[in-house]
Write a protein that holds these residues in place. Structure first.
Motif, PDB file in Angstrom:
ATOM      1  N   MET A  94       0.856  -1.186   0.000  1.00 29.47           N
ATOM      2  CA  MET A  94       0.000   0.000   0.000  1.00 29.47           C
ATOM      3  C   MET A  94       0.893   1.236   0.000  1.00 29.47           C
ATOM      4  SD  MET A  94      -2.806   1.403   2.752  1.00 29.47           S
ATOM      5  CE  MET A  94      -3.882  -0.005   2.527  1.00 29.47           C
ATOM      6  N   ASP A  95       0.645   2.134  -0.937  1.00 28.69           N
ATOM      7  CA  ASP A  95       1.370   3.395  -1.009  1.00 28.69           C
ATOM      8  C   ASP A  95       0.470   4.484  -0.446  1.00 28.69           C
ATOM      9  OD1 ASP A  95       3.382   5.216  -1.620  1.00 28.69           O
ATOM     10  OD2 ASP A  95       2.651   5.525  -3.662  1.00 28.69           O
ATOM     11  N   VAL A  96       0.856   5.031   0.693  1.00 28.13           N
ATOM     12  CA  VAL A  96       0.062   6.059   1.363  1.00 28.13           C
ATOM     13  C   VAL A  96       0.485   7.424   0.825  1.00 28.13           C
ATOM     14  CG1 VAL A  96      -0.485   7.113   3.592  1.00 28.13           C
ATOM     15  CG2 VAL A  96      -0.210   4.621   3.408  1.00 28.13           C
ATOM     16  N   GLY A  97      -0.479   8.197   0.374  1.00 25.89           N
ATOM     17  CA  GLY A  97      -0.161   9.443  -0.319  1.00 25.89           C
ATOM     18  C   GLY A  97       0.298   9.107  -1.722  1.00 25.89           C
ATOM     19  N   SER A  98      -0.456   8.244  -2.380  1.00 27.29           N
ATOM     20  CA  SER A  98      -0.023   7.662  -3.662  1.00 27.29           C
ATOM     21  C   SER A  98      -0.019   8.641  -4.824  1.00 27.29           C
ATOM     22  CB  SER A  98      -0.885   6.442  -3.999  1.00 27.29           C
ATOM     23  OG  SER A  98      -2.251   6.778  -4.055  1.00 27.29           O
ATOM     24  N   ALA A  99      -0.555   9.833  -4.610  1.00 25.83           N
ATOM     25  CA  ALA A  99      -0.509  10.902  -5.617  1.00 25.83           C
ATOM     26  C   ALA A  99      -1.007  10.405  -6.968  1.00 25.83           C
ATOM     27  CB  ALA A  99       0.882  11.516  -5.699  1.00 25.83           C
ATOM     28  N   VAL A 100      -0.228  10.624  -8.025  1.00 26.87           N
ATOM     29  CA  VAL A 100      -0.703  10.273  -9.365  1.00 26.87           C
ATOM     30  C   VAL A 100      -0.331   8.846  -9.767  1.00 26.87           C
ATOM     31  CG1 VAL A 100      -0.729  12.691 -10.085  1.00 26.87           C
ATOM     32  CG2 VAL A 100       1.261  11.269 -10.600  1.00 26.87           C
ATOM     33  N   GLY A 101       0.345   8.103  -8.881  1.00 34.35           N
ATOM     34  CA  GLY A 101       0.492   6.667  -9.098  1.00 34.35           C
ATOM     35  C   GLY A 101       1.816   6.133  -9.600  1.00 34.35           C
ATOM     36  N   TYR A 102       2.889   6.901  -9.580  1.00 33.59           N
ATOM     37  CA  TYR A 102       4.160   6.382 -10.106  1.00 33.59           C
ATOM     38  C   TYR A 102       4.653   5.161  -9.331  1.00 33.59           C
ATOM     39  CZ  TYR A 102       4.418  10.687 -12.808  1.00 33.59           C
ATOM     40  OH  TYR A 102       4.149  11.718 -13.674  1.00 33.59           O
ATOM     41  N   PHE A 103       4.630   5.231  -8.003  1.00 38.23           N
ATOM     42  CA  PHE A 103       5.112   4.080  -7.236  1.00 38.23           C
ATOM     43  C   PHE A 103       4.163   2.896  -7.403  1.00 38.23           C
ATOM     44  CE2 PHE A 103       6.090   1.539  -3.437  1.00 38.23           C
ATOM     45  CZ  PHE A 103       7.456   1.385  -3.648  1.00 38.23           C
ATOM     46  N   ARG A 104       2.883   3.164  -7.521  1.00 39.44           N
ATOM     47  CA  ARG A 104       1.940   2.060  -7.759  1.00 39.44           C
ATOM     48  C   ARG A 104       2.217   1.393  -9.100  1.00 39.44           C
ATOM     49  NH1 ARG A 104      -4.132   3.175  -6.629  1.00 39.44           N
ATOM     50  NH2 ARG A 104      -4.136   0.906  -6.807  1.00 39.44           N
ATOM     51  N   LYS A 125      -7.708  11.523  -9.871  1.00 44.70           N
ATOM     52  CA  LYS A 125      -8.179  11.609 -11.261  1.00 44.70           C
ATOM     53  C   LYS A 125      -7.020  11.415 -12.236  1.00 44.70           C
ATOM     54  CE  LYS A 125     -10.385  14.752 -14.499  1.00 44.70           C
ATOM     55  NZ  LYS A 125     -10.345  16.132 -14.896  1.00 44.70           N
ATOM     56  N   ILE A 126      -5.902  12.073 -11.963  1.00 43.05           N
ATOM     57  CA  ILE A 126      -4.726  11.924 -12.827  1.00 43.05           C
ATOM     58  C   ILE A 126      -4.242  10.470 -12.801  1.00 43.05           C
ATOM     59  CG2 ILE A 126      -2.308  12.601 -13.174  1.00 43.05           C
ATOM     60  CD1 ILE A 126      -3.111  15.359 -11.918  1.00 43.05           C
ATOM     61  N   CYS A 127      -4.219   9.859 -11.623  1.00 43.49           N
ATOM     62  CA  CYS A 127      -3.791   8.465 -11.479  1.00 43.49           C
ATOM     63  C   CYS A 127      -4.673   7.533 -12.311  1.00 43.49           C
ATOM     64  CB  CYS A 127      -3.832   8.073  -9.999  1.00 43.49           C
ATOM     65  SG  CYS A 127      -3.328   6.380  -9.673  1.00 43.49           S
ATOM     66  N   SER A 128      -5.968   7.749 -12.231  1.00 42.71           N
ATOM     67  CA  SER A 128      -6.907   6.923 -12.982  1.00 42.71           C
ATOM     68  C   SER A 128      -6.715   7.091 -14.487  1.00 42.71           C
ATOM     69  CB  SER A 128      -8.333   7.279 -12.572  1.00 42.71           C
ATOM     70  OG  SER A 128      -9.253   6.523 -13.310  1.00 42.71           O
ATOM     71  N   GLU A 129      -6.551   8.337 -14.930  1.00 41.01           N
ATOM     72  CA  GLU A 129      -6.371   8.613 -16.357  1.00 41.01           C
ATOM     73  C   GLU A 129      -5.028   8.093 -16.876  1.00 41.01           C
ATOM     74  OE1 GLU A 129      -6.862  12.844 -16.523  1.00 41.01           O
ATOM     75  OE2 GLU A 129      -9.049  12.727 -16.356  1.00 41.01           O
ATOM     76  N   LYS A 130      -3.979   8.263 -16.100  1.00 36.94           N
ATOM     77  CA  LYS A 130      -2.627   7.927 -16.539  1.00 36.94           C
ATOM     78  C   LYS A 130      -2.335   6.428 -16.451  1.00 36.94           C
ATOM     79  CE  LYS A 130       0.645  10.942 -15.919  1.00 36.94           C
ATOM     80  NZ  LYS A 130       1.043  11.151 -17.294  1.00 36.94           N
ATOM     81  N   PHE A 131      -2.754   5.801 -15.319  1.00 39.08           N
ATOM     82  CA  PHE A 131      -2.372   4.408 -15.079  1.00 39.08           C
ATOM     83  C   PHE A 131      -3.548   3.448 -14.919  1.00 39.08           C
ATOM     84  CE2 PHE A 131       1.271   6.856 -13.215  1.00 39.08           C
ATOM     85  CZ  PHE A 131       2.196   6.503 -14.181  1.00 39.08           C
ATOM     86  N   GLY A 132      -4.753   3.981 -14.775  1.00 38.24           N
ATOM     87  CA  GLY A 132      -5.914   3.113 -14.598  1.00 38.24           C
ATOM     88  C   GLY A 132      -6.113   2.610 -13.179  1.00 38.24           C
ATOM     89  N   PHE A 133      -5.443   3.220 -12.194  1.00 37.98           N
ATOM     90  CA  PHE A 133      -5.580   2.813 -10.798  1.00 37.98           C
ATOM     91  C   PHE A 133      -6.527   3.755 -10.067  1.00 37.98           C
ATOM     92  CE2 PHE A 133      -0.808   1.907 -11.369  1.00 37.98           C
ATOM     93  CZ  PHE A 133      -1.050   0.686 -11.972  1.00 37.98           C
ATOM     94  N   SER A 134      -7.373   3.205  -9.237  1.00 35.56           N
ATOM     95  CA  SER A 134      -8.255   4.010  -8.388  1.00 35.56           C
ATOM     96  C   SER A 134      -7.804   3.835  -6.944  1.00 35.56           C
ATOM     97  CB  SER A 134      -9.708   3.554  -8.527  1.00 35.56           C
ATOM     98  OG  SER A 134     -10.162   3.804  -9.827  1.00 35.56           O
TER      99      SER A 134
END
Length: 199
Positions: A94-104, A125-134
């Protein structure tokens, strides 16, 4: 405080980084009042993660620097996996403060089941658009209510540059510990004025 380490943050001259020159410990203050800027006063909006034309407190070029940030996330994951004492293969993180998802994304590439916790709807929203993660939406104190199914099931919890934004880091860590497996670990990185990365 006896030293001003930075007279602006991402071009925002309303914020200074001040601290102790001997200890190399610093904190964020309002440039006019000289009072500490508390975590709740920082707005993690879309501008925080973009490179706006005007000065703005935040992660300038965070989205535009995708290739570099993703490579950095991969390196961070490698360092963690090689030095954390976790027995391979690590299955959950689990990445806490996952922001736009790079570590995910680095976790995803390593075939590790991953979760993110994020309070910014703009970052999510950026994370979902960029990587598909919610991500799970909320603060650490919300986590037991929004993800009770994950209690005791996470092997690796990361907080990259998050702990310094919290009003009570010890309370946050005690909540996160509930989500760890018996041999799980929490990895914390915080800005360090004497680190190699800072220099």
């Amino acid at each position: 405080a006896d030293t001003v380490f930075a007279e602006s943050i991402s071009g925002n001259e309303a914020r200074n980084v001040v601290g102790n020159s001997k200890l190399k410990f610093a904190w964020l203050v309002d440039a006019v009042t000289r009072k500490q800027v508390l975590a709740e006063s920082v707005e993690y909006d879309e501008l925080y993660f973009q490179d706006p034309p005007e000065a703005h407190l935040g992660m300038r070029n965070y989205v535009a620097d995708q290739d570099w940030r993703l490579e950095k996330a991969r390196r961070q994951l490698g360092i963690v996996l090689n030095n954390s004492g976790l027995k391979p293969p690590v299955k959950t993180a689990m990445d806490v403060g996952s922001a736009v998802g790079y570590f995910r994304m680095a976790l995803h590439e390593a075939k590790i089941e991953h979760y993110g916790l994020e309070q910014s709807t703009d970052a999510a929203k950026i994370c979902s658009e960029k990587f598909g993660f919610s991500p799970l939406m909320g603060e650490i104190t919300d986590l037991p209510a929004i993800a009770p199914h994950l209690l005791g099931k996470i092997e690796l919890i990361t907080l990259w540059d998050v702990i310094e934004h919290l009003d009570d880091g010890l309370v946050a860590i005690n909540i996160l510990k509930q989500f760890l497996t018996p041999d799980g670990v929490i990895v914390i990185r915080t800005p360090n004025l004497i680190s190699l990365e800072y220099e």
